[in-house]
Write an enzyme that holds these catalytic residues in place. Sequence first.
Site, PDB file in Angstrom:
ATOM      1  N   LYS A   1       9.067   5.588   9.915  1.00  0.00           N
ATOM      2  CA  LYS A   1       7.799   5.638   9.188  1.00  0.00           C
ATOM      3  C   LYS A   1       6.671   5.918  10.178  1.00  0.00           C
ATOM      4  O   LYS A   1       6.659   5.359  11.289  1.00  0.00           O
ATOM      5  CB  LYS A   1       7.579   4.309   8.463  1.00  0.00           C
ATOM      6  CG  LYS A   1       6.396   4.279   7.509  1.00  0.00           C
ATOM      7  CD  LYS A   1       6.360   2.958   6.740  1.00  0.00           C
ATOM      8  CE  LYS A   1       5.222   2.894   5.735  1.00  0.00           C
ATOM      9  NZ  LYS A   1       5.220   1.638   4.944  1.00  0.00           N
TER      10      LYS A   1
ATOM     11  N   SER B   1       5.120   2.124  -0.039  1.00  0.00           N
ATOM     12  CA  SER B   1       4.510   3.181   0.742  1.00  0.00           C
ATOM     13  C   SER B   1       5.470   3.906   1.676  1.00  0.00           C
ATOM     14  O   SER B   1       5.124   4.961   2.207  1.00  0.00           O
ATOM     15  CB  SER B   1       3.384   2.583   1.603  1.00  0.00           C
ATOM     16  OG  SER B   1       3.905   1.641   2.550  1.00  0.00           O
TER      17      SER B   1
ATOM     18  N   SER C   1       7.017  -2.359   0.149  1.00  0.00           N
ATOM     19  CA  SER C   1       7.006  -0.954   0.563  1.00  0.00           C
ATOM     20  C   SER C   1       8.310  -0.437   1.145  1.00  0.00           C
ATOM     21  O   SER C   1       8.420   0.759   1.414  1.00  0.00           O
ATOM     22  CB  SER C   1       5.876  -0.712   1.570  1.00  0.00           C
ATOM     23  OG  SER C   1       4.629  -0.722   0.914  1.00  0.00           O
TER      24      SER C   1
END
Length: 472
Positions: free
Chosen positions: A74, A149, A173
């Site tokens: 990420k 996310s 997330s």
Amino acid sequence: MSAVEIAAAVRSGERRAIDVLEEHLARIDEREGQIHAFNTVLADDARAAADAVDAAVAAGGDPGPLAGVPIALKDNLCTRGVPTTCSSRILEHWKPPYDATVVSRLRAAGALIVGKTNLDEFAMGSSTENSAFGPTRNPHDLSRVPGGSSGGSAAAVAAGFATLGLGSDTGGSIRQPASLCGVVGAKPTYGAVSRYGLVAFASSLDQIGPFATTVEDAALLLSTIAGHDPCDSTSIARPFPDLRSGIDGGVDGLRVGIVEELTDVEGITDEVRDAVEAAGRALEKDGARVDRVSLPSSAYALSAYYLIAPAEASSNLARYDGVRYGLRVDAPDVETMNASTRDDGFGAEVKRRIMLGTYALSAGYYDAYYGQAQRVRTLIVRDFARAYERFDVLLAPTSPTVAFEVGARTADPLAMYLSDVCTIPSNLSGDPAISVPWGAVDGLPIGVQVLAPALQEALMFRVARAVEAVAP
């Protein structure tokens, strides 16, 4: 091949790491244009790492437990000399001078970092549509979101771009996009994995965790990155267990509670509720004792979260002022430069949460909003403690629905926030939880969530493995 199989084959010399990598890079070339899982693809760096792994094997060495395994990170995890943008214009060209602890541990374990993945800006969102660089699409249906996310990492693993992925989980997330993309995603106990080098959103909630296509692969990855780190003052100073040991122990005799407030409430679709019930029945058939359990304060978790998390975000994001990091918009005076930089650099959702958090912390409102939210958090912690006196683990949906269409909730923040209603309670309590795929409806995956007491990841993965074994 799974990560466990790839690492075994590379370490034994049966396969070359460079061949494994090229297969994954070919998939990226083929579909990345449609999915947009990555902000940056690191093909050359990954090839150099693969060559080093192959050289180590040829010399008789052992590159580590993740030898030759491609992994996607990420883009809020610091990587030395590589852009770390948080999918925000304000950090678009920022290159950290150091690696996050989890990144250092991955490199030491022989993993191949193939790229930095897209996310909702500063991890604020549930669909990966809030990225300054455009949305990520769900590999199962390109008209749908991958969740957020950490939608880029979930999509990258689901599409076969990487065998493993790392995300961060502040309110769900990791688990929510894992559910929507049909992969495994886990949030560890708060403090089990170092946050050093994770760009902060809400520091009392943020945790780093794995994505994988199997529970065993997720266990391997979490075992590799977890453990005490003196660089993180919230890191737990005790050894972390090897989660693969005992993972096949089954559920015979375990007590499993289905959480009423997360399963039997309005907003949970029939297909998702049926999946949780079916998982419960399957575990019962394997010897577990399954019953209902109530976490009454969890009904207020969403409201408490959207005061605590924005309050912490308003403090953490104050550092982006055009002086020390990233974007700077020139202006006649410092105050105007600060305001112009933040106005141009942050997207709408980040600005919304900064304003909400600043208001919640302001004089005259602190106790009525932030203080009250912290009291609700304490009640939720107590609810979980009482539940774990009766049950070893809990079951619940991961997401109230399957993946929704791109653009369906962007104009309605409350509808978007409700996407995390099933995952937020574990973030507030600090306990671990994992999402395991359980079938699909019209080709769109459903996830079932296994929740466990703090530092009981070994038990949680054991139950998750049992759920995986009987899933349709």
